[in-house]
Design a protein around this motif. Structure first.
Motif, PDB file in Angstrom:
ATOM      1  N   GLY A  32       0.754  -1.249   0.000  1.00 51.41           N
ATOM      2  CA  GLY A  32       0.000   0.000   0.000  1.00 51.41           C
ATOM      3  C   GLY A  32       0.784   1.298   0.000  1.00 51.41           C
ATOM      4  N   LEU A  33       2.076   1.265   0.345  1.00 48.32           N
ATOM      5  CA  LEU A  33       2.885   2.479   0.409  1.00 48.32           C
ATOM      6  C   LEU A  33       4.327   2.114   0.081  1.00 48.32           C
ATOM      7  CD1 LEU A  33       2.996   5.540   1.264  1.00 48.32           C
ATOM      8  CD2 LEU A  33       3.632   4.709   3.526  1.00 48.32           C
ATOM      9  N   VAL A  34       4.933   2.867  -0.844  1.00 46.89           N
ATOM     10  CA  VAL A  34       6.327   2.607  -1.196  1.00 46.89           C
ATOM     11  C   VAL A  34       6.962   3.898  -1.702  1.00 46.89           C
ATOM     12  CG1 VAL A  34       5.843   1.898  -3.586  1.00 46.89           C
ATOM     13  CG2 VAL A  34       7.884   1.036  -2.439  1.00 46.89           C
ATOM     14  N   ASP A  35       8.224   4.072  -1.384  1.00 47.25           N
ATOM     15  CA  ASP A  35       9.025   5.159  -1.944  1.00 47.25           C
ATOM     16  C   ASP A  35       9.895   4.555  -3.039  1.00 47.25           C
ATOM     17  OD1 ASP A  35       7.917   6.853  -0.075  1.00 47.25           O
ATOM     18  OD2 ASP A  35       9.699   6.947   1.196  1.00 47.25           O
ATOM     19  N   LEU A  36       9.746   5.059  -4.257  1.00 50.07           N
ATOM     20  CA  LEU A  36      10.495   4.547  -5.397  1.00 50.07           C
ATOM     21  C   LEU A  36      11.512   5.568  -5.872  1.00 50.07           C
ATOM     22  CD1 LEU A  36       7.665   2.947  -7.577  1.00 50.07           C
ATOM     23  CD2 LEU A  36       9.269   1.795  -6.048  1.00 50.07           C
ATOM     24  N   ARG A  37      12.665   5.058  -6.288  1.00 49.51           N
ATOM     25  CA  ARG A  37      13.689   5.899  -6.909  1.00 49.51           C
ATOM     26  C   ARG A  37      13.634   5.680  -8.408  1.00 49.51           C
ATOM     27  NH1 ARG A  37      19.240   4.545  -4.865  1.00 49.51           N
ATOM     28  NH2 ARG A  37      18.428   2.569  -5.518  1.00 49.51           N
ATOM     29  N   PHE A  38      13.433   6.753  -9.135  1.00 48.49           N
ATOM     30  CA  PHE A  38      13.437   6.743 -10.591  1.00 48.49           C
ATOM     31  C   PHE A  38      14.789   7.306 -11.008  1.00 48.49           C
ATOM     32  CE2 PHE A  38       9.085   6.571  -9.449  1.00 48.49           C
ATOM     33  CZ  PHE A  38       8.360   6.071 -10.516  1.00 48.49           C
ATOM     34  N   GLN A  39      15.648   6.463 -11.574  1.00 45.92           N
ATOM     35  CA  GLN A  39      16.981   6.885 -11.981  1.00 45.92           C
ATOM     36  C   GLN A  39      16.980   7.079 -13.500  1.00 45.92           C
ATOM     37  OE1 GLN A  39      20.102   4.584  -9.764  1.00 45.92           O
ATOM     38  NE2 GLN A  39      18.258   3.501  -9.065  1.00 45.92           N
ATOM     39  N   PHE A  40      17.049   8.344 -13.907  1.00 47.51           N
ATOM     40  CA  PHE A  40      16.968   8.737 -15.308  1.00 47.51           C
ATOM     41  C   PHE A  40      18.352   9.019 -15.874  1.00 47.51           C
ATOM     42  CE2 PHE A  40      12.902  10.099 -13.513  1.00 47.51           C
ATOM     43  CZ  PHE A  40      11.987   9.704 -14.478  1.00 47.51           C
ATOM     44  N   ALA A  41      18.582   8.599 -17.111  1.00 48.99           N
ATOM     45  CA  ALA A  41      19.775   8.988 -17.874  1.00 48.99           C
ATOM     46  C   ALA A  41      19.284   9.608 -19.174  1.00 48.99           C
ATOM     47  CB  ALA A  41      20.662   7.785 -18.152  1.00 48.99           C
ATOM     48  N   LEU A  42      19.721  10.835 -19.423  1.00 48.44           N
ATOM     49  CA  LEU A  42      19.325  11.550 -20.631  1.00 48.44           C
ATOM     50  C   LEU A  42      20.362  11.364 -21.725  1.00 48.44           C
ATOM     51  CD1 LEU A  42      18.128  14.931 -19.088  1.00 48.44           C
ATOM     52  CD2 LEU A  42      16.746  12.947 -19.719  1.00 48.44           C
ATOM     53  N   GLY A  43      19.892  11.426 -22.962  1.00 51.21           N
ATOM     54  CA  GLY A  43      20.785  11.337 -24.108  1.00 51.21           C
ATOM     55  C   GLY A  43      21.090  12.718 -24.657  1.00 51.21           C
ATOM     56  N   GLY A  44      21.837  12.733 -25.738  1.00 53.54           N
ATOM     57  CA  GLY A  44      22.270  13.981 -26.348  1.00 53.54           C
ATOM     58  C   GLY A  44      21.158  14.878 -26.856  1.00 53.54           C
ATOM     59  N   HIS A  45      19.995  14.323 -27.141  1.00 55.70           N
ATOM     60  CA  HIS A  45      18.875  15.116 -27.647  1.00 55.70           C
ATOM     61  C   HIS A  45      17.906  15.513 -26.538  1.00 55.70           C
ATOM     62  CE1 HIS A  45      20.460  13.280 -31.301  1.00 55.70           C
ATOM     63  NE2 HIS A  45      19.973  14.343 -31.910  1.00 55.70           N
ATOM     64  N   GLY A  46      18.308  15.286 -25.290  1.00 50.91           N
ATOM     65  CA  GLY A  46      17.468  15.676 -24.166  1.00 50.91           C
ATOM     66  C   GLY A  46      16.349  14.705 -23.860  1.00 50.91           C
ATOM     67  N   LEU A  47      16.321  13.554 -24.543  1.00 55.36           N
ATOM     68  CA  LEU A  47      15.307  12.540 -24.271  1.00 55.36           C
ATOM     69  C   LEU A  47      15.861  11.517 -23.285  1.00 55.36           C
ATOM     70  CD1 LEU A  47      13.949  11.910 -27.874  1.00 55.36           C
ATOM     71  CD2 LEU A  47      12.887  13.265 -26.048  1.00 55.36           C
ATOM     72  N   ILE A  48      14.978  10.809 -22.635  1.00 54.01           N
ATOM     73  CA  ILE A  48      15.381   9.790 -21.659  1.00 54.01           C
ATOM     74  C   ILE A  48      15.881   8.557 -22.420  1.00 54.01           C
ATOM     75  CG2 ILE A  48      14.570   8.275 -19.818  1.00 54.01           C
ATOM     76  CD1 ILE A  48      12.355  10.525 -19.345  1.00 54.01           C
ATOM     77  N   GLU A  49      17.103   8.151 -22.135  1.00 58.01           N
ATOM     78  CA  GLU A  49      17.676   6.949 -22.762  1.00 58.01           C
ATOM     79  C   GLU A  49      17.530   5.740 -21.857  1.00 58.01           C
ATOM     80  OE1 GLU A  49      21.689   7.590 -24.040  1.00 58.01           O
ATOM     81  OE2 GLU A  49      21.015   8.572 -25.864  1.00 58.01           O
ATOM     82  N   GLN A  50      17.548   5.984 -20.551  1.00 59.43           N
ATOM     83  CA  GLN A  50      17.457   4.880 -19.613  1.00 59.43           C
ATOM     84  C   GLN A  50      16.711   5.333 -18.373  1.00 59.43           C
ATOM     85  OE1 GLN A  50      21.178   3.382 -18.102  1.00 59.43           O
ATOM     86  NE2 GLN A  50      20.279   1.398 -17.643  1.00 59.43           N
ATOM     87  N   LEU A  51      15.857   4.439 -17.861  1.00 60.82           N
ATOM     88  CA  LEU A  51      15.144   4.671 -16.615  1.00 60.82           C
ATOM     89  C   LEU A  51      15.192   3.377 -15.824  1.00 60.82           C
ATOM     90  CD1 LEU A  51      13.246   6.019 -14.574  1.00 60.82           C
ATOM     91  CD2 LEU A  51      11.336   5.484 -16.111  1.00 60.82           C
ATOM     92  N   VAL A  52      15.674   3.456 -14.595  1.00 59.14           N
ATOM     93  CA  VAL A  52      15.686   2.320 -13.689  1.00 59.14           C
ATOM     94  C   VAL A  52      14.852   2.717 -12.479  1.00 59.14           C
ATOM     95  CG1 VAL A  52      17.088   0.792 -12.243  1.00 59.14           C
ATOM     96  CG2 VAL A  52      17.963   1.575 -14.470  1.00 59.14           C
TER      97      VAL A  52
END
Length: 120
Positions: free
Chosen positions: A97-117
């Protein structure tokens, strides 16, 4: 002297792709979420990796319909020039019912998200 890239940042300072993804994901808008991702992006959630828009779109659609939940943005931290960690609290009808999640984003050269963990 440059800014410390590891300092906590105001979520309002998040790059456009990351803030756009978070808004779209919360709204369960798959098309808008995919628009923030590079065509060959990879998303890892619950130990499984989804690659490219087709797989990620299926994951987003499935994840959005499985449970009902609310999100609260707890904080954001820039870890280097292209990487950010965003912590969100989810509360809903999923196990626990309750969780704290870490969204780890890596952006690419065009400013878009390349990786999300996504991790607990």
């Amino acid at each position: 002297m440059g800014a410390d890239p590891s300092r906590s940042n105001d979520p309002a300072e998040l790059p456009t792709a990351i803030s756009g993804y978070l808004v779209a994901h919360t709204a369960r808008d798959t098309a808008a979420a995919l628009a923030t991702l590079a065509a060959d992006a990879a998303v890892t959630d619950e130990g499984r990796t989804y690659r490219g828009h087709a797989e990620i779109g299926q994951w987003l659609t499935g994840a959005a319909s499985e449970y009902t939940y609310t999100t609260e943005l707890l904080g954001a931290q820039r870890t280097d020039a292209e990487r950010w960690t965003v912590t969100q609290r989810l509360e809903g009808d999923f196990p626990g019912g309750l969780v704290d999640l870490r969204f780890q984003f890596a952006l690419g050269g065009h400013g878009l998200i390349e990786q999300l963990v996504i991790e607990v």
